[in-house]
Design an enzyme around this catalytic site. Structure first.
Site, short mmCIF file in Angstrom:
data_model
loop_
_atom_site.label_atom_id
_atom_site.label_comp_id
_atom_site.label_asym_id
_atom_site.label_seq_id
_atom_site.Cartn_x
_atom_site.Cartn_y
_atom_site.Cartn_z
N CYS A 126 -59.31 -43.45 -41.04
CA CYS A 126 -60.49 -43.59 -41.99
C CYS A 126 -59.95 -44.16 -43.44
O CYS A 126 -58.69 -44.25 -43.46
CB CYS A 126 -60.98 -42.29 -42.47
SG CYS A 126 -61.99 -41.36 -40.97
N HIS A 140 -64.15 -41.27 -46.79
CA HIS A 140 -64.54 -39.64 -47.10
C HIS A 140 -63.21 -39.65 -48.09
O HIS A 140 -62.32 -40.23 -48.62
CB HIS A 140 -64.15 -38.83 -45.82
CG HIS A 140 -62.83 -38.89 -45.19
ND1 HIS A 140 -61.82 -38.04 -45.73
CD2 HIS A 140 -62.38 -39.33 -44.02
CE1 HIS A 140 -60.75 -38.33 -45.04
NE2 HIS A 140 -61.04 -38.91 -43.97
#
Length: 415
Positions: A260, A243
């Site tokens: 992430c 992301h």
């Protein structure tokens, strides 16, 4: 006189400037012209950011403060939310009035934040002088299926994501690379909430369309963590995505996410056409080794041997020679219902009457599982199975390992 005050970075910068030439930023021409243009332009922008960062620190090291200030002003014009550039800019302005005792001295109240920015500066500089980047490919067995056009490699040691495209003669071509952030506590995710980035072969699904907090930036693409190996090893947690960054932030420190893989929003935009295809292979590893042309030949041989093993497995299944078929499975084989013993009993029962079957494989892809204790490859394919009673087409995934010098199946299930 300005004293940058962090000896390791100054020493590193000095060694780098003496021993390495500046690398040109380039990209390889590909068939997908619009995508290639977007990747090329954004790669140049990313390169410009790091080039100006290096030029700024070089000018500081050599005492050319006004030139350093000019460079950092240009850097902020390109990336106005770049916190590292703002820190250096503040130091340079303060240096006009007083001697600085260290990197970030003008903003010394937040030592943890300053250390994060030091780490980002070091890792960006190291990448800038990486002479191997883009020359070949990581030392991994890789084959893309007919429908797959790109593979993403995330090197957690370098905080870098590399984009490669399938080319002619079953090779990969380098297209671009981008700075990334990984988990606060590093790599090797095992438990829910441990804030670590997993290591392995994953597949990114399409962009999440639901509204997300600003933390995730302009886009988020979920990875299939935990994968089959992760689940078998009792690793927990979920929600590992690729992301972007908050809209007021250009980039985050090398270790700052909850696990992430995080890119700047402009870099995420450059990758959107690749990721939006869905099922994009993402290989996350540690300190990839870049291979020579000679090593490429060795990988080609290993790939050929694995293809032969896969085809022999298919033939032995079609022949209904159960003993030969089961010989393709590793001693510690597992699947969703159990281990090798249960699998063997199930297959012997089905094949007892020697039904005539047809098995066809297509869309085969192969990816070495990085940093694994075993030499392991993830193999995906589309399987068409036809018998007198059934016709079934499914996406299948197998994990193959080398056991006593032979390729064996460790896991088998739907993909």
């Amino acid at each position: 006189m300005y004293n940058i005050g962090m000896r390791s970075l100054r020493k590193y910068c000095c060694i780098a400037f003496v021993s390495a030439a500046l690398l040109p930023w380039n990209a390889t021409a590909v068939n997908h012209e619009a995508l290639t243009t977007r990747l090329f332009i954004q790669n140049k922008n990313t390169g410009s950011v790091e080039r100006m960062l290096v030029q700024t620190l070089q000018a500081i090291k050599e005492g050319r403060l006004q030139q350093a200030l000019d460079y950092v002003d240009q850097l902020l014009a390109i990336s106005p939310n770049f916190a590292l550039a703002h820190l250096i800019h503040g130091d340079l302005l303060s240096a006009k009035a007083r001697i600085l005792n260290g990197f970030g001295d003008a903003n010394a109240a937040n030592l943890n934040r300053i250390q994060d920015l030091k780490d980002e500066a070091e890792i960006r500089i190291r990448n800038y002088f990486d002479q191997n980047r883009g020359l070949t490919q990581p030392n991994l067995l890789v084959e893309l299926s007919e429908k797959q056009t790109h593979v993403l490699f995330v090197d957690t040691a370098r905080s870098r994501l590399y984009v490669y495209e399938k080319s002619h003669k079953d090779t990969l071509k380098y297209l671009a690379d981008y700075y990334v952030t990984i988990g606060k506590n590093g790599i090797g995710k095992k438990d829910q909430g441990d804030k670590r980035t997993p290591i392995g072969v994953y597949f990114a699904s399409r962009k999440l369309n639901r509204p997300l907090p600003d933390l995730y930036g302009d886009a988020a693409y979920p990875l299939n963590y935990p994968n089959e190996i992760d689940s078998y090893e009792r690793k927990t947690g979920s929600g590992i995505w690729i992301h972007g960054t908050p809209r007021d932030t250009y980039s985050r420190p090398p270790r700052a996410s909850d696990g992430c893989v995080v890119l700047s929003n402009p870099d995420m935009k450059a990758l959107q056409d690749i990721l939006q295809l869905g099922n994009t292979p993402v290989v996350i590893g540690v300190d990839f080794q870049w291979i020579s042309p000679e090593s490429l030949k060795q990988q080609a041989q290993a790939k050929s041997a694995l293809k032969v093993a896969l085809e022999n497995w298919r033939k032995d299944w079609v022949s209904q020679d159960t003993d030969a078929y089961l010989a393709h499975y590793a001693s510690d084989f597992f699947y969703s219902e159990g281990g090798l013993s249960k699998w063997s009993g199930y297959k012997r029962q089905i094949q007892a009457n020697k039904p005539k079957v047809s098995v066809n494989l297509s869309e085969v892809s192969m990816f070495t599982y990085p940093n694994s204790a075993k030499n392991m490859v993830v193999v995906d394919f589309e399987q068409e199975y036809i018998s007198p009673a059934l016709r079934n087409v499914m996406k299948k995934r197998q994990y193959w390992v080398q056991e006593n010098g032979q390729w064996k199946i460790l896991y088998e299930g739907s993909a």
